[in-house]
Every structure is written in structure tokens, then in C-alpha cells.
Write an enzyme that holds these catalytic residues in place. Structure first.
Site, PDB file in Angstrom:
ATOM      1  N   GLN A  91       0.823  -1.220   0.027  1.00 49.10           N
ATOM      2  CA  GLN A  91       0.057   0.210  -0.137  1.00 49.10           C
ATOM      3  C   GLN A  91       0.899   1.250  -0.019  1.00 49.10           C
ATOM      4  O   GLN A  91       0.322   2.427  -0.240  1.00 49.10           O
ATOM      5  CB  GLN A  91      -1.029   0.013   1.301  1.00 49.10           C
ATOM      6  CG  GLN A  91      -1.673  -1.262   1.323  1.00 49.10           C
ATOM      7  CD  GLN A  91      -2.549  -1.141   2.835  1.00 49.10           C
ATOM      8  OE1 GLN A  91      -3.618  -0.549   2.701  1.00 49.10           O
ATOM      9  NE2 GLN A  91      -1.781  -1.649   3.442  1.00 49.10           N
ATOM     10  N   ASN A  92       2.147   1.072   0.304  1.00 50.35           N
ATOM     11  CA  ASN A  92       3.143   2.186   0.374  1.00 50.35           C
ATOM     12  C   ASN A  92       3.519   2.687  -0.843  1.00 50.35           C
ATOM     13  O   ASN A  92       3.641   1.926  -1.860  1.00 50.35           O
ATOM     14  CB  ASN A  92       4.314   1.866   1.201  1.00 50.35           C
ATOM     15  CG  ASN A  92       4.076   1.190   2.521  1.00 50.35           C
ATOM     16  OD1 ASN A  92       3.087   1.422   3.088  1.00 50.35           O
ATOM     17  ND2 ASN A  92       4.973   0.445   3.058  1.00 50.35           N
ATOM     18  N   HIS A 109      -1.551   1.353  -4.442  1.00 49.65           N
ATOM     19  CA  HIS A 109      -1.832   2.857  -4.141  1.00 49.65           C
ATOM     20  C   HIS A 109      -0.833   3.571  -5.058  1.00 49.65           C
ATOM     21  O   HIS A 109      -0.860   4.853  -4.663  1.00 49.65           O
ATOM     22  CB  HIS A 109      -1.746   3.147  -2.594  1.00 49.65           C
ATOM     23  CG  HIS A 109      -2.804   2.393  -1.878  1.00 49.65           C
ATOM     24  ND1 HIS A 109      -2.895   2.234  -0.610  1.00 49.65           N
ATOM     25  CD2 HIS A 109      -3.832   1.815  -2.262  1.00 49.65           C
ATOM     26  CE1 HIS A 109      -3.978   1.851  -0.064  1.00 49.65           C
ATOM     27  NE2 HIS A 109      -4.578   1.695  -1.015  1.00 49.65           N
ATOM     28  N   GLY A 175       2.495  -4.513   8.936  1.00 51.43           N
ATOM     29  CA  GLY A 175       2.612  -3.081   9.142  1.00 51.43           C
ATOM     30  C   GLY A 175       1.340  -2.250   8.555  1.00 51.43           C
ATOM     31  O   GLY A 175       1.761  -1.231   8.053  1.00 51.43           O
ATOM     32  N   ASN A 201       2.586  -7.120  12.864  1.00 52.70           N
ATOM     33  CA  ASN A 201       2.294  -5.879  12.969  1.00 52.70           C
ATOM     34  C   ASN A 201       2.891  -5.230  14.576  1.00 52.70           C
ATOM     35  O   ASN A 201       2.871  -6.263  15.517  1.00 52.70           O
ATOM     36  CB  ASN A 201       0.986  -5.721  12.989  1.00 52.70           C
ATOM     37  CG  ASN A 201       0.512  -4.124  12.482  1.00 52.70           C
ATOM     38  OD1 ASN A 201       0.791  -3.690  11.524  1.00 52.70           O
ATOM     39  ND2 ASN A 201      -0.222  -3.540  13.494  1.00 52.70           N
ATOM     40  N   ALA A 219       8.639  -4.584  12.908  1.00 52.73           N
ATOM     41  CA  ALA A 219       8.725  -5.408  11.596  1.00 52.73           C
ATOM     42  C   ALA A 219      10.257  -5.899  11.340  1.00 52.73           C
ATOM     43  O   ALA A 219      10.382  -6.821  10.925  1.00 52.73           O
ATOM     44  CB  ALA A 219       8.154  -4.397  10.296  1.00 52.73           C
TER      45      ALA A 219
HETATM   46  N1  APR Z   1       6.488  -2.270  12.794  1.00 53.65           N
HETATM   47  C1  APR Z   1       5.378  -2.762  12.528  1.00 53.65           C
HETATM   48  N2  APR Z   1       4.344  -2.244  12.496  1.00 53.65           N
HETATM   49  C2  APR Z   1       4.341  -1.013  12.649  1.00 53.65           C
HETATM   50  C3  APR Z   1       5.532  -0.673  13.048  1.00 53.65           C
HETATM   51  C4  APR Z   1       6.830  -0.966  13.341  1.00 53.65           C
HETATM   52  N3  APR Z   1       7.868  -0.589  13.349  1.00 53.65           N
HETATM   53  N4  APR Z   1       5.409   0.911  13.273  1.00 53.65           N
HETATM   54  C5  APR Z   1       3.816   1.107  13.129  1.00 53.65           C
HETATM   55  N5  APR Z   1       3.325  -0.102  12.868  1.00 53.65           N
HETATM   56  C6  APR Z   1       1.872  -0.413  12.333  1.00 53.65           C
HETATM   57  C7  APR Z   1       1.072   0.297  13.236  1.00 53.65           C
HETATM   58  O1  APR Z   1       0.752  -0.371  14.468  1.00 53.65           O
HETATM   59  C8  APR Z   1      -0.208   0.301  12.405  1.00 53.65           C
HETATM   60  O2  APR Z   1      -1.036  -0.741  12.535  1.00 53.65           O
HETATM   61  O3  APR Z   1       1.689  -0.074  11.108  1.00 53.65           O
HETATM   62  C9  APR Z   1       0.336   0.318  11.155  1.00 53.65           C
HETATM   63  C10 APR Z   1       0.340   1.670  10.268  1.00 53.65           C
HETATM   64  O4  APR Z   1      -1.054   1.834   9.916  1.00 53.65           O
HETATM   65  P1  APR Z   1      -1.470   3.064   9.134  1.00 53.65           P
HETATM   66  O5  APR Z   1      -0.584   4.486   9.696  1.00 53.65           O
HETATM   67  O6  APR Z   1      -3.176   3.298   9.114  1.00 53.65           O
HETATM   68  O7  APR Z   1      -0.759   2.810   7.555  1.00 53.65           O
HETATM   69  P2  APR Z   1      -1.491   1.706   6.535  1.00 53.65           P
HETATM   70  O8  APR Z   1      -2.134   0.781   7.469  1.00 53.65           O
HETATM   71  O9  APR Z   1      -0.447   1.510   5.632  1.00 53.65           O
HETATM   72  O10 APR Z   1      -2.422   2.804   5.707  1.00 53.65           O
HETATM   73  C11 APR Z   1      -3.169   2.268   4.745  1.00 53.65           C
HETATM   74  O11 APR Z   1      -4.210   4.299   4.166  1.00 53.65           O
HETATM   75  O12 APR Z   1      -4.367   6.390   4.241  1.00 53.65           O
HETATM   76  C12 APR Z   1      -4.224   5.490   3.423  1.00 53.65           C
HETATM   77  O13 APR Z   1      -3.116   5.132   1.332  1.00 53.65           O
HETATM   78  C13 APR Z   1      -2.944   5.388   2.678  1.00 53.65           C
HETATM   79  O14 APR Z   1      -1.676   3.177   2.130  1.00 53.65           O
HETATM   80  C14 APR Z   1      -2.436   4.133   3.321  1.00 53.65           C
HETATM   81  C15 APR Z   1      -3.756   3.244   3.646  1.00 53.65           C
END
Ligand code: APR
Length: 233
Positions: A91-92, A109, A175, A201, A219
Site C-alpha cells: 500500500q506504500n 496505491h 505493518g 504488526n 517489523a
Molecule cells: N513495525 C510493524 N508495524 C508497525 C511499526 C513497526 N515498526 N510501526 C507502526 N506499525 C503499524 C501500526 O501499529 C499500524 O497498525 O503499522 C500500521 C500503520 O497503519 P497506518 O498508519 O494506518 O498505515 P497503513 O495501514 O499503511 O494505511 C493504509 O491508508 O491513508 C491510506 O493510502 C494510505 O496506504 C495507506 C492506507
């Protein structure tokens, strides 16, 4: 791990957190610094293109200051050394999987380092600012936008993702908060097809109860250990 031939991996912002890239929903994250509707929707872009182009210019520029971490590198090792098939869906929009050595990354994305021309609709590799309205490298129109999927837009290559999900042996989510669909629904699709599901996660995600197995921690620790298990190291 016995008789695993096909693995589908989904990554989210958490895999890049230890590289120094802000996640979206943790404290101080991107969606606390900026309003989603202003910088990540087609309506926001139409309303204030300078604000949106500046937001993605800032994120693109920040990429040059960070490095992939052990989690990115472990997934690249899995791709190289695993005898079966691995589909890495992220998603990154950062390029840390590629810089960590992964060769085949599906950016559902989009990508910061890609430009989409609203005129000729061609995507071009891009690593420069857009706020100064550079011409499209293909048709020269000043109609470039970030090649990033905004809320309300359709993520890329969904057919390829779903067919891989339904024929996988293992689906691993790394993550991601499980807050945004369609990615957040992949675990249920996989589970309904009898696929083994694993969550790696920092903390339980919103969809953690759908996973057959969940491991919580950074991670950079969980992913290399999981890859070692899969490779039978
Ligand atoms: N190791 C593992 N997991 C981690 C770490 C780490 N060091 N740091 C944070 N996390 C976890 C958090 O606990 C959280 O569950 O990563 C997750 C990040 O969640 P979000 O900030 O919501 O990011 P993401 O899930 O990628 O968002 C999805 O939302 O806004 C849209 O398009 C954007 O692609 C993005 C999508």
C-alpha cells in the site's frame, strides 16, 4: 514450513516506520499533520493543486533521506531464495522495497516516484518536484499529478491481487492498520479460500481477529524471523 508454494504479502506504512517514514494513523502521523480530504482526494486536488503537489513533493523529497530497513531486506531475500512464488503487494508509495532489493513490487496505491499525466494518461518514472508544473515527458502538457491512488479512486491491479490471494498457500499482512479497504479485506478473502493467514504488526490491527496467527512487535525483528522460518533457515 512444509508444502508452501505460493505466498502473498501485503505491506503497509508500518514496514517503513523504522526507516523514519511517518505512518498515517499513529500519534503524530501524516493524517494528524494534514487533512486527508485536502491532500489525498481528487476533490482536494481540484480545489488546491498547489497544496497537494507540495504535499507529495515533500514526501518524495524525504525519500532521499531514508534507507530500507531489515524488514524490507528480508522480503527481498525471501523473493530471491524461496523456491515457490512470492507476490509482494504494498500500500506504500515509497520505494524502500525496491531499494531493499525486491524486484517485483505491486504498488496498489501507486508510487511517489511516478507521474501520471491527466492529459495523455501515460505514467512516467518521476523523481522531481511537480509544484512548478513541469511538462509531461510524453505529451508535454502541463497536466502531471502524483501517480498515487487517492480516496475514492480504484487501486491498481486488483484482479491480479485477488487471483493471487485466492490461490495462495499463505497470506501475510505486515505493518498495516487494516483501516482502509480494499486492502483491509484481503485477509477475509484469503481466509474464505482456505489460505493460511498471518499478521506481523507492532500492535493488533483492526482486523487482527480475522488472522489465524498474529505476531506483534517491530517489523525489523518479526519479518526477518518469519522469513527464516519460511526458508527453513
Ligand atoms: N513495525 C510493524 N508495524 C508497525 C511499526 C513497526 N515498526 N510501526 C507502526 N506499525 C503499524 C501500526 O501499529 C499500524 O497498525 O503499522 C500500521 C500503520 O497503519 P497506518 O498508519 O494506518 O498505515 P497503513 O495501514 O499503511 O494505511 C493504509 O491508508 O491513508 C491510506 O493510502 C494510505 O496506504 C495507506 C492506507
Amino acid at each position: 514450513m512444509a508444502d508452501i508454494e505460493r505466498i502473498v504479502i501485503l505491506t503497509g506504512a508500518g514496514i517503513s516506520a523504522e526507516s523514519g517514514i511517518d505512518t498515517f494513523r499513529s500519534a503524530g502521523g501524516l493524517w494528524e499533520q494534514h487533512k486527508v480530504e485536502d491532500v489525498a482526494t481528487p476533490e482536494g486536488f481540484a480545489r488546491d493543486p498547489d497544496l497537494v503537489l507540495g504535499f507529495y513533493d515533500m514526501r518524495r523529497e524525504a525519500l532521499s533521506k531514508v534507507e530500507p530497513n531489515d524488514a524490507h531486506r528480508a522480503l527481498a531475500r525471501l523473493e530471491r531464495e524461496f523456491a515457490g512464488e512470492v507476490l509482494l503487494v504494498t500500500q506504500n508509495v515509497d520505494d524502500l522495497h525496491e531499494r531493499g532489493g525486491s524486484r517485483d513490487v505491486l504498488h496498489m496505491h501507486g508510487e511517489l516516484k511516478s507521474a501520471l499525466c491527466s492529459s495523455c494518461e501515460v505514467r512516467s518514472p518521476w523523481d522531481a518536484p511537480m509544484a512548478d508544473r513541469p511538462p509531461c515527458p510524453v505529451c508535454q502538457a502541463t497536466a502531471l499529478r502524483p501517480d498515487v491512488v487517492w480516496f475514492g479512486e480504484m487501486p491498481y491491479q486488483m484482479d491480479r491481487i485477488y487471483s493471487a490471494l485466492l490461490s495462495a498457500d499463505v497470506f501475510v499482512s505486515i505493518g498495516t492498520s487494516g483501516a482502509v479497504y480494499p486492502a483491509a479485506g484481503f485477509v477475509q478473502e484469503a481466509k474464505s479460500a482456505g489460505v493460511q493467514t498471518v499478521e506481523l504488526n507492532l500492535e493488533p490491527s483492526e482486523g487482527t481477529h480475522h488472522f489465524a496467527e498474529a505476531r506483534h512487535g517491530p517489523a525489523s525483528v518479526l519479518v526477518p524471523a518469519w522469513v527464516d522460518e519460511v526458508l527453513g533457515v
